[in-house]
Motif scaffolding. Sequence first.
Motif, short mmCIF file in Angstrom:
data_model
loop_
_atom_site.label_atom_id
_atom_site.label_comp_id
_atom_site.label_asym_id
_atom_site.label_seq_id
_atom_site.Cartn_x
_atom_site.Cartn_y
_atom_site.Cartn_z
N VAL A 36 42.01 22.40 8.19
CA VAL A 36 42.49 23.59 7.47
C VAL A 36 41.38 24.78 7.11
O VAL A 36 41.50 25.89 6.45
CB VAL A 36 43.07 22.99 6.29
CG1 VAL A 36 41.95 22.39 5.42
CG2 VAL A 36 43.91 24.11 5.32
N ALA A 37 40.09 24.18 7.08
CA ALA A 37 38.92 25.21 6.71
C ALA A 37 38.89 26.30 7.84
O ALA A 37 37.86 27.29 7.74
CB ALA A 37 37.72 24.40 6.83
N ASP A 39 39.51 29.57 10.27
CA ASP A 39 40.11 30.98 9.88
C ASP A 39 41.43 31.16 10.31
O ASP A 39 41.78 31.90 11.19
CB ASP A 39 39.14 31.98 10.64
CG ASP A 39 39.26 33.34 9.95
OD1 ASP A 39 39.94 33.63 8.87
OD2 ASP A 39 38.83 34.47 10.60
N PHE A 41 44.13 31.47 7.79
CA PHE A 41 44.94 32.00 6.47
C PHE A 41 44.97 33.45 6.15
O PHE A 41 45.18 33.72 4.90
CB PHE A 41 44.98 30.87 5.32
CG PHE A 41 45.64 29.51 5.77
CD1 PHE A 41 46.77 29.30 6.14
CD2 PHE A 41 44.52 28.45 5.59
CE1 PHE A 41 47.04 27.97 6.70
CE2 PHE A 41 44.91 27.25 5.87
CZ PHE A 41 46.27 26.93 6.37
N SER A 42 44.39 34.17 6.88
CA SER A 42 43.98 35.41 6.44
C SER A 42 45.13 36.30 6.11
O SER A 42 44.94 37.27 5.14
CB SER A 42 43.19 36.12 7.76
OG SER A 42 43.85 36.36 8.57
N TYR A 53 44.66 32.40 -0.81
CA TYR A 53 45.45 31.19 -0.35
C TYR A 53 44.68 30.25 0.20
O TYR A 53 44.55 29.02 -0.25
CB TYR A 53 46.52 31.76 0.56
CG TYR A 53 47.31 30.32 1.04
CD1 TYR A 53 48.45 29.81 0.27
CD2 TYR A 53 47.19 29.86 2.36
CE1 TYR A 53 49.18 28.85 0.75
CE2 TYR A 53 47.84 28.82 2.82
CZ TYR A 53 48.90 28.36 1.91
OH TYR A 53 49.50 27.33 2.38
N LYS A 54 43.44 30.70 0.85
CA LYS A 54 42.72 29.53 1.27
C LYS A 54 41.85 28.84 0.35
O LYS A 54 41.62 27.60 0.36
CB LYS A 54 41.69 30.19 2.40
CG LYS A 54 40.83 29.21 3.26
CD LYS A 54 39.97 29.64 4.29
CE LYS A 54 39.00 28.39 4.69
NZ LYS A 54 38.14 29.13 5.79
N SER A 55 41.36 29.63 -0.55
CA SER A 55 40.76 29.21 -1.60
C SER A 55 41.51 27.92 -2.37
O SER A 55 40.93 26.72 -2.99
CB SER A 55 40.10 29.88 -2.84
OG SER A 55 39.17 30.68 -2.00
N ALA A 111 50.45 24.51 -0.77
CA ALA A 111 48.92 24.27 -0.77
C ALA A 111 48.90 23.18 -1.84
O ALA A 111 47.88 22.70 -1.54
CB ALA A 111 48.55 25.52 -1.49
N LYS A 157 37.36 22.32 13.31
CA LYS A 157 37.61 23.46 13.12
C LYS A 157 37.91 24.45 14.35
O LYS A 157 38.71 25.16 14.47
CB LYS A 157 36.53 24.46 12.08
CG LYS A 157 36.64 23.88 10.75
CD LYS A 157 35.75 24.82 9.92
CE LYS A 157 34.16 24.73 9.95
NZ LYS A 157 33.73 23.39 9.17
N ASN A 247 33.71 24.68 4.17
CA ASN A 247 34.82 25.08 4.09
C ASN A 247 35.19 26.63 4.34
O ASN A 247 36.13 27.24 4.58
CB ASN A 247 35.36 24.78 2.45
CG ASN A 247 35.59 23.29 2.43
OD1 ASN A 247 36.10 22.55 3.40
ND2 ASN A 247 35.45 22.87 1.30
#
Length: 427
Positions: A36-37, A39, A41-42, A53-55, A111, A157, A247
Amino acid sequence: MKPKLASRLSRPAITAVGGIAGFTAYFSMYAFRKPVAADIFSGVAPFLDGLDYKSAVIIMQIAGYALSKLIGISVVAQFGRQGRGYAIIGLVSIAWVALILFALAPAPWNAVFFLLNGLPLGMIWGLVFSYLEGRRESDILGAVLCASFIFSSGVMKSVGEVMVQAGVSVWWMPAAVGGVFFPLLLISVWALEILPPPDRQDEAERMPRVPMFRAERMAMLRANWTMIFPLVVGYVMLTAIRDFRDNFAPELWHAAGYRDVAALFTESEAPVAIGVLVVLAALNRVRNNLAALQTMQALIILGAVMLAGATLAFRCGVISGLVWMILSGLGLYLAYTPFNAMLFDRMIAAIGKPGNSGFLIYVADAAGYCGSVAVIVLRNVCGAKENWLSFYVDFAYVTAAIVTGFGLVSLFVAHRRLGGRALVMRP
């Protein structure tokens, strides 16, 4: 069947099987945590105003992980030898179900399922290391185990990025990566289960490893808090910056001017894993437990200095972004990794009282991951206008200063408190 097989294992075979099984077990667990970490969900809408969202996903996962560490202080410390394998498989399965629910639920509210994902995974480390601690070869086994989380994070990743590029939905990718590695987890747990317990010579040199209940845990902390507390303070900083780097690696690479980052995850982490493995495994040759403990404390300080030095060299244009990530990563993990296995394993032996290192590892981890959540929230609330790279660089300098200062305090206390009664290991 298992006792017969265990009795046939020679000492080198125990080390080989334990090292490989521990590495692959934890490597497999990361398939349920780290994809999930990547790239991916940009373009997703923010979870809340001011929180991308990623945070949000990372905060949820780390919050669950931190809560798991708090629970693990008692659960892992009290866990005996029976049922560990079933516990590992069951906990990872719960995390897998959470990833499936994440894929099925609508964004951005899906999330929250990463809270459930992180909650069981936080106890895997202690359960896996419980198979390996208290042995004459525990430094080697611990170093190999620690190399798994350095190496596997980049690999998972990369696998996640490749799956998405191949057409797998970003929502289903985390569960899909977990499915790929679940069979390896089962094989690894079986291999851990066939390991015999530490023998009498192990117990004579490294102390018997027994469950620690509340009274024993409190007695351990009261007697040694002046040595443990400075280490935990430094570890909070190391965990926070390590988790931030891990992350948000894609964001850091992009800020440093790199675009195609999928291969860089593995390219930058593999040398770090190998370097840390070689250095920490060499500690197995240090016979005196106090000397080994103090050597690790010195390595923690050295790692902090390397983190700051490499970062300064990068900011001054002396080294490239890739070299900086490798050298700063080497320093960071040189300081961070001993806390996860060898440091507290040797501390138990140097103190000279039966116990288990899982308790101390989880005390440090619980504090460390709470700090990790705090840093991500701080970055989003107070430092959102600062780019990822500048925030990380400033954080690296602060971390290096705090770890160095508190590391020196702990080193001094260990020498004063344990100098006259550390056990000496025999060949």
